[in-house]
Write a protein that holds these residues in place. Structure first.
Motif: not given
Ligand SMILES: [Mg+2]
Length: 243
Positions: A30-38, A64-67, A74-75, A81-87
């Motif tokens: 699920g993560h592989v599919g979801a991460h690829a789409e994001v 990494k963010l997902d884990d 934090i679900y 997504w804003p945190r992802l850009l921050e990272r």
């Protein structure tokens, strides 16, 4: 694992309650599919904004963010997504509608990629044949209705006597004992007559223990957290030794 012998639970337990993700369905897929789409949707946006991001790096960071977010409970993906850009030290501002789109894309890709493990249906049928009541207790995805949708599309949906989405159909999420107690009540059994089967020590095992249930940790990966379960199994098949 303690001193309990094989089949030690069979005469004490009336109900088996399962977690969903990474317990019954293969969330790694699920993560592989979801991460690829994001990665696809966000990458396109960032390139349009003049940030030529490396796709591989973006994928790594999403994973990494997902884990990390899961460990911090934090679900709400909108917060991710804003945190992802921050990272990634990217200054771009994400428009509100893109944030919503990323979250929806994530969940729809996840839902279609996360299939049951091969042993899931056989073990559920086995337990049902042995007369156990079956419950499913899963935390909200924080996108109202999404977890309910993901449960309803599962091929094993009808094998469960009750299903409960904590945080939507109950006040609290795991590891609060509240949703665990609510699941037992819905099944019409006492908490000590339930065994809870889940993959996350800090959510599933912690919460079920607080509710007074017996616990089985399905070891899918090392979360780096130590919470002792009554039993630890590597595959759902091993439940046949216990129940
Ligand atoms: Mg899980």
């Amino acid at each position: 694992m303690g001193t309990q012998t094989a089949r030690g639970l069979a005469d004490k337990v009336r109900a088996v309650i399962f977690d969903l993700d990474e317990t019954l369905i293969d969330s790694l897929q699920g993560h592989v599919g979801a991460h690829a789409e994001v990665c696809r949707v966000l990458g396109e946006f960032l390139r349009g904004e003049g940030y030529p991001v490396d796709e591989k790096e973006l994928l790594t960071q999403i994973s990494k963010l997902d884990d990390e977010m899961n460990k911090q409970f934090i679900y709400d993906r909108d917060e991710w997504w804003p945190r992802l850009l921050e990272r990634m030290m990217i200054q771009a501002r994400l428009p509100e509608d893109l944030v919503k789109k990323l979250t929806r894309s994530y969940w729809l890709a996840y839902a279609s990629s996360a299939k049951p493990y091969p042993e899931t249906l056989p073990i559920l049928k086995y337990l049902k044949d042995r007369g156990y009541l079956l419950g499913l207790l899963s935390d909200t995805d924080r996108l109202p209705g999404m977890k309910r949708y993901r449960i309803e599309i599962q091929p094993f949906r009808d094998l469960f006597h009750i299903t409960l989405v904590s945080g939507e159909e109950t006040e609290q999420t795991k590891p609060s004992p509240e949703p665990f107690l609510a699941a037992a009540e819905k099944l019409g059994v006492r908490p000590e007559e339930c065994v809870f089967v889940g993959d996350k020590p800090f959510a599933d095992i912690e919460g079920a223990k607080k509710a007074g249930m017996r616990t089985v940790l399905v070891y899918r990966r090392d979360w780096g957290v130590k919470v002792e379960a009554d039993y630890v199994v590597r595959s759902l098949d091993e439940l046949r030794r216990i129940l």
